[in-house]
Write an enzyme that holds these catalytic residues in place. Sequence first.
Site, PDB file in Angstrom:
ATOM      1  N   SER A 154       3.116  15.026  -6.819  1.00 45.26           N
ATOM      2  CA  SER A 154       3.359  13.737  -7.484  1.00 45.26           C
ATOM      3  C   SER A 154       4.786  13.295  -7.165  1.00 45.26           C
ATOM      4  O   SER A 154       5.613  14.117  -6.763  1.00 45.26           O
ATOM      5  CB  SER A 154       3.205  13.910  -8.999  1.00 45.26           C
ATOM      6  N   TYR A 169       4.529  19.014 -16.711  1.00 41.30           N
ATOM      7  CA  TYR A 169       3.838  18.397 -15.571  1.00 41.30           C
ATOM      8  C   TYR A 169       4.770  18.323 -14.357  1.00 41.30           C
ATOM      9  O   TYR A 169       4.418  18.756 -13.254  1.00 41.30           O
ATOM     10  CB  TYR A 169       3.369  16.991 -15.962  1.00 41.30           C
TER      11      TYR A 169
HETATM   12  P1  NAP Z   1      -8.557  12.464 -12.721  1.00 44.92           P
HETATM   13  O1  NAP Z   1      -9.249  11.162 -12.443  1.00 44.92           O
HETATM   14  O2  NAP Z   1      -8.446  12.919 -14.124  1.00 44.92           O
HETATM   15  O3  NAP Z   1      -9.230  13.606 -11.817  1.00 44.92           O
HETATM   16  C1  NAP Z   1      -8.849  14.952 -11.960  1.00 44.92           C
HETATM   17  C2  NAP Z   1     -10.076  15.830 -11.958  1.00 44.92           C
HETATM   18  O4  NAP Z   1      -9.639  17.191 -12.083  1.00 44.92           O
HETATM   19  C3  NAP Z   1     -11.013  15.540 -13.137  1.00 44.92           C
HETATM   20  O5  NAP Z   1     -12.357  15.471 -12.702  1.00 44.92           O
HETATM   21  C4  NAP Z   1     -10.795  16.740 -14.044  1.00 44.92           C
HETATM   22  O6  NAP Z   1     -11.930  17.112 -14.787  1.00 44.92           O
HETATM   23  C5  NAP Z   1     -10.487  17.819 -13.034  1.00 44.92           C
HETATM   24  N1  NAP Z   1      -9.845  18.957 -13.683  1.00 44.92           N
HETATM   25  C6  NAP Z   1      -8.951  18.961 -14.703  1.00 44.92           C
HETATM   26  N2  NAP Z   1      -8.638  20.212 -15.039  1.00 44.92           N
HETATM   27  C7  NAP Z   1      -9.353  21.023 -14.228  1.00 44.92           C
HETATM   28  C8  NAP Z   1      -9.477  22.418 -14.107  1.00 44.92           C
HETATM   29  N3  NAP Z   1      -8.794  23.258 -14.913  1.00 44.92           N
HETATM   30  N4  NAP Z   1     -10.314  22.925 -13.174  1.00 44.92           N
HETATM   31  C9  NAP Z   1     -11.030  22.108 -12.383  1.00 44.92           C
HETATM   32  N5  NAP Z   1     -10.959  20.765 -12.453  1.00 44.92           N
HETATM   33  C10 NAP Z   1     -10.124  20.234 -13.365  1.00 44.92           C
HETATM   34  O7  NAP Z   1      -7.061  12.405 -12.171  1.00 44.92           O
HETATM   35  P2  NAP Z   1      -6.417  12.031 -10.745  1.00 44.92           P
HETATM   36  O8  NAP Z   1      -5.398  11.001 -11.026  1.00 44.92           O
HETATM   37  O9  NAP Z   1      -7.434  11.808  -9.710  1.00 44.92           O
HETATM   38  O10 NAP Z   1      -5.643  13.402 -10.483  1.00 44.92           O
HETATM   39  C11 NAP Z   1      -5.784  14.173  -9.313  1.00 44.92           C
HETATM   40  C12 NAP Z   1      -4.441  14.769  -8.961  1.00 44.92           C
HETATM   41  O11 NAP Z   1      -3.539  13.707  -8.663  1.00 44.92           O
HETATM   42  C13 NAP Z   1      -3.784  15.573 -10.075  1.00 44.92           C
HETATM   43  O12 NAP Z   1      -3.236  16.758  -9.542  1.00 44.92           O
HETATM   44  C14 NAP Z   1      -2.684  14.663 -10.573  1.00 44.92           C
HETATM   45  O13 NAP Z   1      -1.598  15.374 -11.103  1.00 44.92           O
HETATM   46  C15 NAP Z   1      -2.318  13.955  -9.291  1.00 44.92           C
HETATM   47  N6  NAP Z   1      -1.599  12.676  -9.457  1.00 44.92           N
HETATM   48  C16 NAP Z   1      -2.199  11.618 -10.065  1.00 44.92           C
HETATM   49  C17 NAP Z   1      -1.501  10.421 -10.203  1.00 44.92           C
HETATM   50  C18 NAP Z   1      -2.104   9.211 -10.881  1.00 44.92           C
HETATM   51  O14 NAP Z   1      -1.372   8.255 -11.187  1.00 44.92           O
HETATM   52  N7  NAP Z   1      -3.391   9.176 -11.125  1.00 44.92           N
HETATM   53  C19 NAP Z   1      -0.196  10.337  -9.712  1.00 44.92           C
HETATM   54  C20 NAP Z   1       0.387  11.434  -9.083  1.00 44.92           C
HETATM   55  C21 NAP Z   1      -0.332  12.608  -8.950  1.00 44.92           C
HETATM   56  P3  NAP Z   1     -12.208  16.523 -16.262  1.00 44.92           P
HETATM   57  O15 NAP Z   1     -12.047  15.040 -16.175  1.00 44.92           O
HETATM   58  O16 NAP Z   1     -13.585  16.985 -16.555  1.00 44.92           O
HETATM   59  O17 NAP Z   1     -11.184  17.131 -17.157  1.00 44.92           O
END
Ligand code: NAP
Length: 271
Positions: A154, A169
């Site tokens: 991130s 985080y």
């Molecule tokens: P998201 O839509 O919430 O997708 C994340 C997925 O990971 C969800 O399906 C979630 O499942 C799953 N997950 C959570 N805990 C888990 C575990 N212990 N084991 C297996 N799966 C798990 O979020 P996203 O934004 O796509 O996030 C993906 C990555 O991008 C993350 O690492 C996040 O830190 C990073 N990121 C996101 C942003 C942003 O603005 N969105 C910015 C920078 C970095 P459930 O929903 O069932 O809990």
Amino acid sequence: MSVQTIQKPRLGLPDLKDKVALITGAGSGIGQAAAEMLAQQGMKVCLVDLKDDRLEQTKQDIVAAGGQAITVDVDVSDPDRVAQAFEQTVKTWGRLDVVFANAGINGVLAPIEDMKPEDWDRTLSVNLKGTFLCVKQAIPHMKENGGSIIITSSINGSRAFSGFGMTAYSTSKAGQVAFAKMAALELARYKIRVNAICPGSIKTNIGENTKPTPELEKIKIPVKYPQGSQPLEHAPGQPEQVANLVAFLASEASSHITGTEMFIDGAESLL
Ligand code: NAP
């Protein structure tokens, strides 16, 4: 660029065809978009996530579009389940070429003095230990033929430090970048490339895994710019834009890139 043109990218990365990828967090957001993108490029994809309907739906969408996918419900902080997901992938398709270690949570947001140790542990466990476990389990399956590992970090923890309450985080995300560089050097002998991607604000479901506490109000500092401002597009990024970067890093088009963090944030972190 309109959302419409982002959603149907045509990257043309022919070396990905018939190769195999394992993607964590594949049921939602960035992981889901990347899984669909890699499947569009002809990859067979193992979709790893906590068990829910969204994971199955992602699989069905990929299969309906002519792709090949399997699902494995895994908590990425569970060493045995992570090992089983890798074994199942290789048992199904006989190889592993790309790992997208992407699953993550924002977790509990609290001032440091109010942060419960168990909440700190959970965020570090899913984000950082989960990444370690995926890379560890990938090595035996990738060391013979090489491959590409992409880790979702991130801007928080590397360029941005104003996410109040996000110390756990941001620490996990900074740790992922250090880990990616260590792994890149260690695994270069096996021709395994390891890179970290650092998105800014992306429109996903991560809010569901974000738990702000009331105590946050006491540590907030007024910010100069509107929150979430992104100079390039004046809106959060789309998961499909991040998926384009993942596909590039997965392919031979990035064959000389390893140990690097790549920011994808519309200049948000430069403010
Ligand atoms: P998201 O839509 O919430 O997708 C994340 C997925 O990971 C969800 O399906 C979630 O499942 C799953 N997950 C959570 N805990 C888990 C575990 N212990 N084991 C297996 N799966 C798990 O979020 P996203 O934004 O796509 O996030 C993906 C990555 O991008 C993350 O690492 C996040 O830190 C990073 N990121 C996101 C942003 C942003 O603005 N969105 C910015 C920078 C970095 P459930 O929903 O069932 O809990």
